[in-house]
Design a protein around this motif. Sequence first.
Motif, PDB file in Angstrom:
ATOM      1  N   MET A 154      -5.489   4.226   4.149  1.00 55.18           N
ATOM      2  CA  MET A 154      -4.330   4.469   3.347  1.00 55.18           C
ATOM      3  C   MET A 154      -3.561   5.694   3.886  1.00 55.18           C
ATOM      4  N   VAL A 157       1.820   6.113  -2.425  1.00 55.72           N
ATOM      5  CA  VAL A 157       0.647   5.491  -1.950  1.00 55.72           C
ATOM      6  C   VAL A 157      -0.009   4.756  -3.182  1.00 55.72           C
ATOM      7  N   VAL A 206       0.746  -1.236   0.098  1.00 54.78           N
ATOM      8  CA  VAL A 206      -0.055  -0.081  -0.077  1.00 54.78           C
ATOM      9  C   VAL A 206       0.909   1.256  -0.237  1.00 54.78           C
TER      10      VAL A 206
END
Length: 59
Positions: A35, A24, A13
């Motif tokens: 996230m 990201v 991620v």
Amino acid sequence: MEAAIKYESHDEVVSFDQEGNVVVNKETQMSKKLMARRAIEAHLERKRLEKDLEDYYFD
């Protein structure tokens, strides 16, 4: 054993580019809030590891 297989197949991620910037992966199915949290945690972990490495070499 099954958990290890799932972890290996799970996409990264958060990563860092060559200049040290946080990158990201927006193609994941996570919420934006999660996230962002992972990015912050990765940044803080990297800073902690850099400090520990610096303390190790300069002590």
